[in-house]
Design an enzyme around this catalytic site. Structure first.
Site: not given
Ligand code: MRU
Length: 349
Positions: A88, A238
């Site tokens: 990812r 992220d």
């Molecule tokens: O696609 P995901 O579910 O991994 O996306 C997660 C998010 O966008 C969260 O808000 C982010 O990773 C922060 S987690 C503490």
């Protein structure tokens, strides 16, 4: 405290988040390929948890490698790190954690320690990344709790809770810590289309803790604000660029625009490992594009005509100008001045 990932006798144990909330299934991942697949399919997800999983995946590669030659072991770990890095692209915690593992590997090689000692060192590093993340979430919680007024309702998007971290959570960690300090905080959880992390995961973990949560569709947030149903927004991140521009789950930007329109503070909570000072602003943050089926036929049920064109970015970037403050484990930086604030924190290790 719920923790979604741990090391379990030579395997990586995760709670399979694709099954929640209907089934609480713990899975032991035996091979690096399984860890990579778990990250790709969002069985383990959330920026800090992805970083922990990747680090543990490298420890797994080391544990599984047979042979006593340190350089051959190192090569197996480097291959694993490369595979995990390709899972990812947006959450910088993944690359940050893999860098820590590579550095620990290089230090171990330079010290000419045995293959067995390298395995121990890499596992210790992965465990430390997990422990430090839990401590970071606690620190974020303490600092962020002060920002929330007593008797308030907070809107959150996606899941930035225990499930997304080593435990406690970032955005949800702030809410948990505020409640621990005696504040009355209620939560409005955006469902978070298309993969429904808000509906499936945020509501599940808050209800498990007895925290007052109400589920809304993403499109209802503006109306809820207009009705005066919320006093603040708080989300995770992220990747945060040097100027404070923040990538988070798709829909975060819309929420920030709505918050500004309605005069609500918009807070981002993240460990400092989510800050990427190498990027001047959010334009350079790579945005993951995911499969059309997630939007057009979620879980195999057709929501749209077969063959329809779909745009499915997993994240968006909220410009710093819409962010009231960023809460990190090293301190809170407020707007305006996010760039200077983040730079200052980078020096305060
Ligand atoms: O696609 P995901 O579910 O991994 O996306 C997660 C998010 O966008 C969260 O808000 C982010 O990773 C922060 S987690 C503490």
């Amino acid at each position: 405290m719920l923790s979604p990932i741990c090391w379990n006798e030579g395997r990586v144990r995760i709670i399979d988040q694709t099954r929640l909330p209907t089934e609480e299934r713990w899975v032991d991942l035996e091979r690096v390929e399984d860890v990579a697949e778990a990250i790709r399919t969002l069985a383990v997800r959330g920026a800090p948890a992805i970083g922990i999983a990747a680090a543990m995946g490298c420890a797994l590669a080391a544990a599984k490698h047979e042979g006593d030659e340190p350089e051959a072991l190192a090569e197996a770990v480097r291959r694993a790190a490369k595979e995990l890095a390709g899972t990812r692209p947006t959450a910088v915690n993944l690359f940050w954690a893999l860098n820590r593992i590579r550095e620990r590997l290089d230090r171990s090689l330079a010290a000419s320690i045995s293959a067995a000692a390298i395995r121990d060192a890499l596992l210790a590093e992965a465990q430390a990344i997990r422990e430090e993340d839990i401590a970071a979430c606690r620190a974020i919680g303490s600092l962020g709790a002060a920002l929330l007024p007593d008797k308030c309702t907070v809107i959150t998007h996606c899941n930035a809770g225990s499930l997304a971290t080593g435990g406690h959570g970032t955005a949800l960690g702030v809410i948990r810590s505020a409640i621990e300090r005696g504040k009355q905080v209620r939560v409005l959880a955006d469902e978070t289309r298309p993969l429904l992390q808000g509906a499936r995961l945020t509501t599940w973990e808050l209800m498990r803790d007895g925290i007052d949560v109400t589920l809304i569709c993403d499109a209802m947030a503006g109306h809820a604000m207009r009705l005066g149903m919320a006093q603040a927004c708080i989300v995770g991140a992220d990747r945060i660029a040097a100027n404070g521009d923040t990538a988070n789950k798709i829909g975060t930007y819309s929420l920030a625009v709505l918050a500004r329109r309605h005069g609500l503070p918009f807070y981002v909570a993240a460990p400092f490992s989510t800050v990427d000072l190498s990027l001047a602003d959010g334009h350079a943050i790579p945005i993951e594009q995911r499969a059309a089926e997630e939007v057009a036929s979620p879980r195999g049920t057709a929501f749209a005509p077969e063959g329809v064109e779909v745009f499915n970015p997993a994240f968006d970037v909220t410009p710093a100008v819409l962010i009231s403050a960023i809460v990190t484990d090293r301190g809170v930086v407020r707007s305006p001045g996010l760039r200077e604030g983040l730079l200052g924190l980078s020096r305060a290790e």
